[in-house]
Design an enzyme around this catalytic site. Structure first.
Site, short mmCIF file in Angstrom:
data_model
loop_
_atom_site.label_atom_id
_atom_site.label_comp_id
_atom_site.label_asym_id
_atom_site.label_seq_id
_atom_site.Cartn_x
_atom_site.Cartn_y
_atom_site.Cartn_z
N ASP A 35 0.81 -1.22 0.00
CA ASP A 35 0.00 0.00 0.00
C ASP A 35 0.85 1.27 0.00
O ASP A 35 0.32 2.37 0.10
CB ASP A 35 -0.95 -0.01 1.20
CG ASP A 35 -0.22 0.06 2.54
OD1 ASP A 35 1.02 -0.10 2.55
OD2 ASP A 35 -0.89 0.27 3.57
N GLY A 36 2.19 1.12 -0.09
CA GLY A 36 3.07 2.28 -0.12
C GLY A 36 3.70 2.63 1.21
O GLY A 36 4.58 3.50 1.28
N ARG A 93 8.35 27.13 -0.53
CA ARG A 93 7.61 28.24 -1.15
C ARG A 93 6.41 28.67 -0.33
O ARG A 93 5.90 29.77 -0.50
CB ARG A 93 7.17 27.83 -2.56
CG ARG A 93 8.29 27.84 -3.58
CD ARG A 93 7.86 27.28 -4.92
NE ARG A 93 7.77 25.84 -4.91
CZ ARG A 93 7.49 25.09 -5.97
NH1 ARG A 93 7.26 25.67 -7.14
NH2 ARG A 93 7.45 23.77 -5.89
N LYS A 189 6.68 41.02 -12.01
CA LYS A 189 5.67 40.12 -12.59
C LYS A 189 4.45 40.07 -11.68
O LYS A 189 4.53 40.25 -10.47
CB LYS A 189 6.25 38.72 -12.78
CG LYS A 189 6.63 38.00 -11.50
CD LYS A 189 7.29 36.66 -11.80
CE LYS A 189 7.69 35.94 -10.51
NZ LYS A 189 8.39 34.68 -10.77
N ASP A 215 17.77 32.60 -9.63
CA ASP A 215 16.63 32.22 -8.81
C ASP A 215 17.00 31.02 -7.95
O ASP A 215 18.00 30.34 -8.22
CB ASP A 215 15.42 31.89 -9.69
CG ASP A 215 14.09 32.19 -9.00
OD1 ASP A 215 14.11 32.46 -7.77
OD2 ASP A 215 13.04 32.15 -9.67
N THR A 220 8.19 24.78 -13.51
CA THR A 220 7.79 24.47 -14.89
C THR A 220 8.66 25.18 -15.91
O THR A 220 8.68 24.81 -17.07
CB THR A 220 6.33 24.87 -15.13
OG1 THR A 220 6.20 26.30 -15.01
CG2 THR A 220 5.40 24.19 -14.14
N GLY A 222 8.18 28.09 -17.05
CA GLY A 222 7.40 29.03 -17.84
C GLY A 222 7.79 30.48 -17.58
O GLY A 222 8.02 31.25 -18.52
#
Length: 306
Positions: A35-36, A93, A189, A215, A220, A222
């Protein structure tokens, strides 16, 4: 006596750290149920030892639990100290309440690691340095500039300019710029939601410059790729990025391969899940090996900064 062990999330990096430290990794096995459920156990005695447990918490759902179980196993096996070495600190984050009714994930993870029995934390380039204050145990916060600055120097770029991809990264970017007596710009941004930038503009001039975006992590890709495109459109000679932690989720590899970036320079704090000719990986193994040695010999961690 020091003993080094690595979890499944950082086994290759742990092996490199052990080589630089001059000591192989200790024997540890991870039993997994169907089951992990996980059950790590040491195949050698750790009684009275300083046990360094190397594990980045990406993906956090598995790697964080595995790390906590390793910490608990070490303490129950009478280790003198259990030191959690997190080259990448997951949930960093989520370090503040930026909207109503939201968790502060970084603080929660700090509480979990402390409750598991960690006596000390060693990590690299936190999303925000203030996260150290979430712990009531010692935190060794290493700086990735120790590996990135020498590499950038080796490129012998003229008209160098550093760019922060957002206002929150200004301090980190300024630190890089000071090493080269270079100027910096800031990219303003506005996000509508996570991983999606609605508006972006550069505060400062990049014309005729070789620009380095700085950074702490790339997810991602983007935002990074969009920033690079805008920088080149405004007359820069070249643009590359330095990001410590290569999270690289979603369409990250596609975004980077199709971008105007000359290269993306990252550390091996997180193992890459794909390949790209534009990604250059620098190892932090020697940095962590020196930090481990300094911690146990009562040396100075600040000596490792440049």
């Amino acid at each position: 006596m020091n003993k080094l062990f690595a979890g499944n999330g950082s086994f290759d990096l742990g092996k490199k750290i052990g080589e630089f430290y001059g000591q192989g990794l200790g024997a540890i096995e991870l039993q997994k149920f169907s089951d992990g459920e996980m059950a790590p156990y040491f195949n050698e005695s750790v009684r009275g030892a300083n046990v360094f447990l190397i594990q980045s918490t990406m993906a956090p759902s598995d790697n964080l639990i595995e790390l906590c179980l390793m910490i608990d196993a070490a303490k129950r096996a009478s280790a003198y100290k259990a030191i959690a070495v997190l080259p990448y600190f997951g949930y960093a984050r989520q370090d503040r309440k930026d909207k109503p009714r939201i968790a502060i994930g970084a603080k929660m993870v700090a509480n979990i690691l402390t409750a598991a029995g960690a006596d000390r934390i060693m990590t690299l380039d936190l999303h925000a340095g203030q996260i150290q204050g979430f712990f009531d145990i010692p935190v060794d916060h290493l700086n990735g500039s120790a590996i990135f600055v020498p590499y950038l120097r080796s490129l012998n770029l003229d008209n160098l300019l550093f760019a922060s991809p957002d206002v929150g990264g200004v301090k980190r970017t300024r630190s890089f710029a000071q090493h080269f007596n270079a100027e910096m710009v800031v990219i303003d941004k506005h996000r509508k939601k996570a991983n999606e930038v609605a508006e972006m503009r550069i505060i400062g001039s990049v014309e005729g410059k070789n620009v380095v975006l700085v950074d702490d992590l790339v997810d991602t890709g983007g935002t990074l790729c969009k920033a690079a495109k805008i920088i080149m459109e405004q007359g820069a000679k070249s643009v590359r990025a330095v990001c410590t932690h290569p999270v690289l989720s979603g369409k990250a590899y596609e975004n980077i391969n199709n971008s105007v970036l000359d290269e993306l320079v990252v550390s091996d704090s997180i193992p890459l899940s794909g390949e790209s000719d534009k990604i250059r990986v620098l190892t932090v193994a020697e940095l962590f090996a020196k930090a481990i040695d300094n911690v146990t010999s009562d040396g100075s961690i600040s000596q490792l900064f440049i």
